[in-house]
Design an enzyme around this catalytic site. Structure first.
Site, PDB file in Angstrom:
ATOM      1  N   TYR A  50       0.832  -1.209   0.000  1.00 59.97           N
ATOM      2  CA  TYR A  50       0.000   0.000   0.000  1.00 59.97           C
ATOM      3  C   TYR A  50       0.866   1.258   0.000  1.00 59.97           C
ATOM      4  O   TYR A  50       0.366   2.357  -0.278  1.00 59.97           O
ATOM      5  CB  TYR A  50      -0.961   0.038   1.197  1.00 59.97           C
ATOM      6  N   SER A 231     -12.626   4.333   4.737  1.00 58.05           N
ATOM      7  CA  SER A 231     -13.182   5.640   4.433  1.00 58.05           C
ATOM      8  C   SER A 231     -12.121   6.667   4.764  1.00 58.05           C
ATOM      9  O   SER A 231     -11.308   6.463   5.667  1.00 58.05           O
ATOM     10  CB  SER A 231     -14.445   5.920   5.251  1.00 58.05           C
TER      11      SER A 231
HETATM   12  P1  NAD Z   1     -14.446  -0.981   0.955  1.00 55.51           P
HETATM   13  O1  NAD Z   1     -15.465  -2.040   0.735  1.00 55.51           O
HETATM   14  O2  NAD Z   1     -14.052  -0.659   2.332  1.00 55.51           O
HETATM   15  O3  NAD Z   1     -14.982   0.304   0.229  1.00 55.51           O
HETATM   16  C1  NAD Z   1     -14.268   1.478   0.096  1.00 55.51           C
HETATM   17  C2  NAD Z   1     -15.056   2.392  -0.829  1.00 55.51           C
HETATM   18  O4  NAD Z   1     -16.367   2.590  -0.297  1.00 55.51           O
HETATM   19  C3  NAD Z   1     -14.423   3.766  -0.943  1.00 55.51           C
HETATM   20  O5  NAD Z   1     -14.642   4.223  -2.264  1.00 55.51           O
HETATM   21  C4  NAD Z   1     -15.203   4.582   0.070  1.00 55.51           C
HETATM   22  O6  NAD Z   1     -15.248   5.939  -0.283  1.00 55.51           O
HETATM   23  C5  NAD Z   1     -16.576   3.965  -0.008  1.00 55.51           C
HETATM   24  N1  NAD Z   1     -17.254   4.063   1.290  1.00 55.51           N
HETATM   25  C6  NAD Z   1     -16.710   3.818   2.506  1.00 55.51           C
HETATM   26  N2  NAD Z   1     -17.624   4.015   3.467  1.00 55.51           N
HETATM   27  C7  NAD Z   1     -18.773   4.354   2.853  1.00 55.51           C
HETATM   28  C8  NAD Z   1     -20.075   4.667   3.320  1.00 55.51           C
HETATM   29  N3  NAD Z   1     -20.356   4.655   4.629  1.00 55.51           N
HETATM   30  N4  NAD Z   1     -21.032   4.967   2.403  1.00 55.51           N
HETATM   31  C9  NAD Z   1     -20.752   4.972   1.098  1.00 55.51           C
HETATM   32  N5  NAD Z   1     -19.524   4.692   0.576  1.00 55.51           N
HETATM   33  C10 NAD Z   1     -18.555   4.379   1.458  1.00 55.51           C
HETATM   34  O7  NAD Z   1     -13.206  -1.382   0.013  1.00 55.51           O
HETATM   35  P2  NAD Z   1     -11.650  -1.617   0.069  1.00 55.51           P
HETATM   36  O8  NAD Z   1     -10.865  -0.456   0.508  1.00 55.51           O
HETATM   37  O9  NAD Z   1     -11.403  -2.223  -1.260  1.00 55.51           O
HETATM   38  O10 NAD Z   1     -11.467  -2.765   1.167  1.00 55.51           O
HETATM   39  C11 NAD Z   1     -11.286  -2.449   2.527  1.00 55.51           C
HETATM   40  C12 NAD Z   1      -9.880  -2.761   2.981  1.00 55.51           C
HETATM   41  O11 NAD Z   1      -9.593  -4.153   2.781  1.00 55.51           O
HETATM   42  C13 NAD Z   1      -8.766  -2.070   2.184  1.00 55.51           C
HETATM   43  O12 NAD Z   1      -8.640  -0.705   2.502  1.00 55.51           O
HETATM   44  C14 NAD Z   1      -7.589  -2.915   2.570  1.00 55.51           C
HETATM   45  O13 NAD Z   1      -7.117  -2.561   3.863  1.00 55.51           O
HETATM   46  C15 NAD Z   1      -8.203  -4.312   2.571  1.00 55.51           C
HETATM   47  N6  NAD Z   1      -8.009  -5.028   1.297  1.00 55.51           N
HETATM   48  C16 NAD Z   1      -7.258  -6.165   1.313  1.00 55.51           C
HETATM   49  C17 NAD Z   1      -7.051  -6.882   0.143  1.00 55.51           C
HETATM   50  C18 NAD Z   1      -6.240  -8.124   0.206  1.00 55.51           C
HETATM   51  O14 NAD Z   1      -5.883  -8.656  -0.851  1.00 55.51           O
HETATM   52  N7  NAD Z   1      -5.923  -8.640   1.361  1.00 55.51           N
HETATM   53  C19 NAD Z   1      -7.598  -6.440  -1.069  1.00 55.51           C
HETATM   54  C20 NAD Z   1      -8.365  -5.274  -1.070  1.00 55.51           C
HETATM   55  C21 NAD Z   1      -8.572  -4.599   0.119  1.00 55.51           C
END
Ligand code: NAD
Length: 273
Positions: A50, A231
């Site tokens: 990241y 977020s």
């Molecule tokens: P997420 O499902 O948390 O969604 C993030 C998106 O949703 C952003 O665009 C944000 O603005 C929006 N959002 C957040 N809160 C909201 C709300 N209350 N209402 C409306 N929209 C909202 O997606 P993510 O970041 O892909 O996944 C979460 C975390 O998982 C990542 O930040 C990371 O730490 C982890 N992750 C791990 C892997 C892995 O391979 N291990 C892969 C992807 C993500």
């Protein structure tokens, strides 16, 4: 209300809900992490790839929350797989975080084509023995990958972090985790908003007075998994944490179950990396 906590199979506890920081720019990470901790978060999910581990560490120190109250996750990137490379990579992550130890270190992807995840796992076992990481786990592993590392080392990961959202509910893998004593943790838990307008989400939101995102996060909590929404806005951080004061009823949980399509937002772990 603070997030509930789940027990890991090595006896340590993990907050059920935390902050994900994928795609958070390094320049703003410290401020967002500090704001999240001040709002009540106690888990910050990062990774070497990241590119924001320095900000992750800085934000935790700047928050005023004692270090021993914060659960820090990092992950070993695919290019660093293998025994010696993993030992070096985790030391480099700790240096960037500015920490002596982290609460959890994961293998980020199995990358089966490299066939190095067992050696990588052995390195994490060594780092746990040396106290450089408190608990060790994996991410994006399927049942075969889990059986292989457990069969070859006898050490069961505490947690498997996988894509999990209403369109990809991972019921079979969650059952396997339950049998093996592994905590499931959901990444991309909001599924890129693709289920916000679905009838079961809208109906539960209307009944409870909560937002679609809160209904979906509450669904994760009631599945018994850990969840790490991202977020970067103060209101979004507060909204996503505020899911411990209402309950989806059995009919609402059943309606959510029907949204499963087996559809991924992210890459297929069998071929990625
Ligand atoms: P997420 O499902 O948390 O969604 C993030 C998106 O949703 C952003 O665009 C944000 O603005 C929006 N959002 C957040 N809160 C909201 C709300 N209350 N209402 C409306 N929209 C909202 O997606 P993510 O970041 O892909 O996944 C979460 C975390 O998982 C990542 O930040 C990371 O730490 C982890 N992750 C791990 C892997 C892995 O391979 N291990 C892969 C992807 C993500």
């Amino acid at each position: 209300m603070p997030p509930a906590r789940l027990r890991l199979n090595d006896g340590h506890m993990i907050p059920q809900l935390g902050l994900g920081i994928w795609q958070v720019p390094e320049a703003t990470t410290a401020a967002i992490v500090a704001a999240a901790l001040q709002a009540g978060y106690r888990l910050v999910d990062g990774a070497a790839i990241y590119g924001n581990e320095a900000g992750q560490g800085e934000g935790i120190r700047a928050s005023g929350v004692p270090r021993d109250e914060v659960f820090v996750t990092t992950k070993v990137w695919n290019d660093d797989q293998g025994y010696d490379a993993t030992l070096r990579a985790v030391e480099a992550s700790l240096a960037r975080l500015g920490m002596e130890t982290v609460e959890l270190c994961l293998i980020h992807w199995p990358t089966p084509a490299r066939n190095l995840f067992v050696d990588t796992w052995r390195a994490l076992i060594r780092l746990k023995e040396d106290g450089r990481v408190r608990s060790i786990g994996v991410s994006n592993f399927n049942g075969d990958h889990l059986e292989r590392i457990i069969g070859e080392t006898g050490t069961v990961p505490v947690l498997n972090q996988v894509e999990l959202n209403p369109r990809l509910q991972q019921a079979e893998l969650r059952d396997l985790h339950d049998r093996l004593g592994i905590v499931t943790q959901s990444w991309t838990p909001l599924g890129q908003g693709r289920s916000f307008d679905a009838a079961p989400v809208q109906t539960a939101a209307a009944r409870t007075g909560k937002s679609p995102a809160q209904v979906i996060l509450r669904w994760h909590v009631q599945l018994g998994v850990s969840v790490i929404p991202r977020s970067t806005r103060p209101e979004g951080l507060a909204e996503n944490l505020d899911v411990f004061d209402f309950i989806l009823n059995p009919e609402e949980m059943a309606a959510m179950a029907a949204l499963d399509e087996g559809a991924r937002c992210g890459p297929d772990p069998m071929v990625f990396g």
